[in-house]
Design an enzyme around this catalytic site. Structure first.
Site, PDB file in Angstrom:
ATOM      1  N   GLN A   1       0.843  -1.195   0.000  1.00  0.00           N
ATOM      2  CA  GLN A   1       0.000   0.000   0.000  1.00  0.00           C
ATOM      3  C   GLN A   1       0.880   1.249   0.000  1.00  0.00           C
ATOM      4  OE1 GLN A   1      -2.975  -0.739  -0.401  1.00  0.00           O
ATOM      5  NE2 GLN A   1      -3.353  -2.711   0.545  1.00  0.00           N
TER       6      GLN A   1
ATOM      7  N   TYR B   1      -5.867 -13.070  -1.492  1.00  0.00           N
ATOM      8  CA  TYR B   1      -5.101 -11.989  -2.126  1.00  0.00           C
ATOM      9  C   TYR B   1      -4.288 -11.250  -1.043  1.00  0.00           C
ATOM     10  CZ  TYR B   1      -8.929 -12.720  -5.518  1.00  0.00           C
ATOM     11  OH  TYR B   1      -9.863 -13.253  -6.365  1.00  0.00           O
TER      12      TYR B   1
ATOM     13  N   ASP C   1      -1.766 -15.948  -1.752  1.00  0.00           N
ATOM     14  CA  ASP C   1      -1.483 -15.011  -2.842  1.00  0.00           C
ATOM     15  C   ASP C   1      -0.828 -15.792  -3.965  1.00  0.00           C
ATOM     16  OD1 ASP C   1      -1.264 -11.710  -2.970  1.00  0.00           O
ATOM     17  OD2 ASP C   1       0.068 -12.750  -4.361  1.00  0.00           O
TER      18      ASP C   1
ATOM     19  N   ASP D   1      -8.931  -8.902  -0.823  1.00  0.00           N
ATOM     20  CA  ASP D   1      -8.356  -7.635  -1.306  1.00  0.00           C
ATOM     21  C   ASP D   1      -7.754  -7.880  -2.689  1.00  0.00           C
ATOM     22  OD1 ASP D   1      -7.277  -5.136  -1.632  1.00  0.00           O
ATOM     23  OD2 ASP D   1      -5.719  -5.375  -0.116  1.00  0.00           O
TER      24      ASP D   1
ATOM     25  N   CYS E   1      -9.543  -1.783  -4.234  1.00  0.00           N
ATOM     26  CA  CYS E   1      -8.987  -0.545  -4.799  1.00  0.00           C
ATOM     27  C   CYS E   1      -9.796  -0.109  -6.020  1.00  0.00           C
ATOM     28  CB  CYS E   1      -7.525  -0.737  -5.156  1.00  0.00           C
ATOM     29  SG  CYS E   1      -7.222  -2.183  -6.159  1.00  0.00           S
TER      30      CYS E   1
END
Ligand code: SAM
EC number: 2.1.1.35
Length: 662
Positions: free
Chosen positions: A454, A490, A512, A562, A589
């Protein structure tokens, strides 16, 4: 979460590692238009920028051809083009309704003039409107101005992509004197806000596409115009003392990175809440009663100086021939910076940027240093390059010698942040493969400097606190079992898996697809003293997750999602519905793809355009065979998070409960 400012992705900083820059690729609503700016213009490694190539795709979502030649509407890809078009369509509906209403009245008010005076339509104008109506919303007598013409526009709305949506002011000279009239055609114009009257230069008119066979209606078109100046500022949204009171960047209005520096921060947050509302209205396909009121946007503690990563670029080395602008050969140090907004020095041009006020101070120091280095070593480059600027933190106990040592290397390149408990020594890394270190509260995270983490460290403590508060239900209604397990799909290098590992009694598991992220996630778990029985990781496609957590009772499990901008894919959503965890916290996002995915979870089937709910019945059977009813979810809450102040971008969190538990 953004990976670029000004439309550039991360690449190498050193000449020998330089990544070629073929063509800076800003997103464009259609070929040849001004770019539609989003905070993340280029895809992440596993993400999608959704940049629909051909014109047809940009006007309507692509259709999937099925067996037997049947065509189904494909799902939204959440691209800026699609989002903008949805906003244009919505505005056209609003304008039409308003005009219908006013046409029903005698001498309807067409417009409020510059001093607030009412400008009324004549009977002839009302008749004109009827003609426009017959022509499907397009004014047959509306001569569209030639590209390059300067026109005055009334800005009436703001798109979710951060562009003003405007209609043309036009003066009719009629028998009884001049009349102001607004036209139906919508112009997309950057750096403008509702209430402004702006001067803009017409860039391009979208041609009216032909409807596909079987498609109802004709998709509307719009035009793009380049902002020139504000003629009359919005009395509500602009600072009466002028933009310079708020705008902190000398490149604002030319750089494609920020859209909202002229706005009060509280207004930016309101706008972003509206973006989330619209995302669910346009892309979830849910009835309004299924969508709760969107909560106030979570502000970013820092509104400038927050970006821990910037990626300026330059086009090429000496001898490089520019394809885009004057086609001249570079002999001097080229512009080093971000993409210029089209019409501000030429489409697709790089704007030379000496400093960027949304970058952290350490990143700012790195920018100055790297610009000087590129200027010095320019002749040694064989290609253009994108320069990675990534903040890294060394944390030392307050007053410790090591803080002094860490800062001693080159004091001019170091930013020290002192608190009572520790000193953070911040530097700027430029090697993609070096390890960057970041703290979120007292948790430490390491990452390859060039990979995803991030980008706004200041909002991560409130973000992770919010997720922590929301993984467990606020109230127990006696229907569900106690939640024991957390699955972080994720997971990247473990932001949520690690910060939530102690929240549930059974710990957390992260998954992931990127091996490297998982390797770093395991290291991060160790660095945070979390043993594997409390926090573990899997490197695999998220859809394989559900085979690995067979021992987790879904009634005792919360899933945190995410995904990248493109959202979840159909196999993952089907498996998620078949597994049916008690609760889902969906971090995103791209609130548009989130709305699409949440819509499917609420309906309880994956209508992805792959067959009329064929997937739905499969999912339902899978769960029914286990003796359980098909899963559906209800939205408990929706909230936007302002990861990127001054830009149009907003992140979102949706909290969902399985319906039988509500
Ligand atoms: C937006 S990032 C989130 C990372 C993490 N939650 C964080 O905040 O740092 C999305 C992550 O999804 C991963 N990813 C993309 N496609 C995937 C897939 N099909 N299965 C599992 N992970 C995937 C990417 O590698 C990336 O780490």
């Amino acid at each position: 979460m953004a990976e670029s400012v000004g439309g550039q992705a991360v690449a190498a900083a050193q000449p020998e590692l330089a990544t070629p820059v073929k063509e800076p690729s800003a997103k464009r609503p259609y070929p040849g238009s001004s770019p539609v700016q989003t905070d993340r213009q280029l895809p992440q490694k596993n993400g999608s920028n959704g940049n629909g190539g051909n014109r047809k795709q940009q006007h309507r979502p692509p259709k999937k051809k099925l067996k037997g030649g049947k065509r189904l509407k494909a799902v939204t890809d959440g691209s800026a083009e699609e989002v903008l078009l949805a906003d244009v369509q919505a505005l056209q509906r609003v304008l039409k309704t308003k005009q219908d209403r006013e046409a029903a009245e005698a001498e309807p008010v067409l417009f409020h003039g510059q001093n607030g005076e009412e400008v009324r339509a004549t009977t002839a104008e009302v008749a004109d409107e009827a003609k426009i109506e017959e022509a499907g919303g397009h004014d047959p007598e509306e001569d569209l101005p030639e590209p390059g013409t300067e026109i005055d526009l009334d800005v009436v709305d703001l798109s979710s992509t951060g562009e003003g949506l405007a209609v043309q002011r036009k003066i009719h000279t009629l028998n009884d004197g001049p009349k102001l009239r607004r036209r139906r055609r919508i112009y997309v114009v950057s750096f403008s806000v509702p209430g402004d009257i702006v001067r803009a230069k017409v860039y391009r008119h979208l041609p009216q596409p032909k409807p596909s066979p079987g498609e109802d209606g004709v998709p509307p078109t719009y035009s793009v115009a380049d902002f020139i100046e504000v003629i009359r500022p919005s009395p509500e949204l602009r600072d009466p003392l002028g933009d310079s009171n708020r705008v902190r960047c000398q490149y604002f209005g030319r750089c494609s990175g920020c859209q909202y520096q002229m706005l009060d921060y509280a207004e930016q947050l309101r706008i972003k809440r509206r973006v989330v509302e619209r995302a669910y209205r346009h892309f979830s396909q849910l009835p309004p009663e299924s969508v709760p009121a969107v909560r106030d946007t979570m502000p970013s503690p820092l509104q400038y100086g927050y970006r821990t990563k910037l990626t300026p670029h330059f086009d090429g080395p000496p001898g490089f021939r520019r394809k885009n602008k004057a086609r001249h050969t570079l002999t001097e140090v080229p512009e080093i910076g971000f993409m210029a907004k089209a019409g501000t020095g030429g489409a697709r041009a790089t704007l030379d940027i000496e400093s960027c006020p949304i970058g952290t101070p350490a990143v700012g120091l790195g920018m100055t240093r790297e610009r000087a280095r590129v200027a010095r070593d320019f002749a040694n480059y064989s290609k253009g390059a994108t320069i990675l600027l990534r903040e890294s933190t060394k944390r030392c106990p307050a007053g410790a010698e090591s803080a002094g040592d860490a800062a001693a290397g080159d004091a001019a390149d170091v930013v020290r942040v002192e608190t009572e408990a520790y000193t953070d020594v911040k530097t700027c890394i430029t090697d993609n493969n070096a390890t960057s270190t970041e703290y979120v509260d007292d948790y430490v995270f390491t990452n390859p400097a060039g990979s995803f983490f991030q980008n706004n460290n200041s909002i991560l403590p409130p973000l992770t606190a919010y997720v922590r508060e929301n993984v467990l239900p606020q109230t127990t209604n006696g229907k569900g079992k106690e939640l024991r397990y957390l699955i972080d799909a994720y997971s990247g290098s473990g932001l949520f898996t690690i910060t939530l590992a102690s929240t549930l009694p059974g710990g957390s598991i992260g998954i992931d697809i990127a091996d490297q992220s998982i390797a770093y996630a395991r290291t991060n778990a160790q660095l945070n003293n979390l043993p594997p029985e409390r926090c573990r990781f899997l490197a695999a496609d998220a859809a394989q997750l559900f085979q690995s957590v067979i021992e987790y009772d879904p009634d005792e499990t919360v899933v945190v999602l995410d995904p990248p901008r493109k959202g979840c894919d159909a196999p993952f959503l089907r498996q998620l519905l078949a597994y049916a965890p008690a609760r889902i916290v969906y971090v995103s996002c791209n609130v548009h793809t989130q709305a699409r995915d949440v819509g499917m979870l609420v309906r309880g089937h994956v209508d992805w355009g792959t067959g009329d709910n064929g997937a739905a019945s499969t999912d339902a059977v899978a769960r029914t065979e286990n003796g359980k009813p098909p899963a559906r979810y209800e939205i408990e809450s929706l909230r936007g998070f302002d990861f990127f102040p001054q830009t149009a971008h907003v992140e979102g969190i949706a909290v969902l409960n399985r319906v039988d538990l509500v």
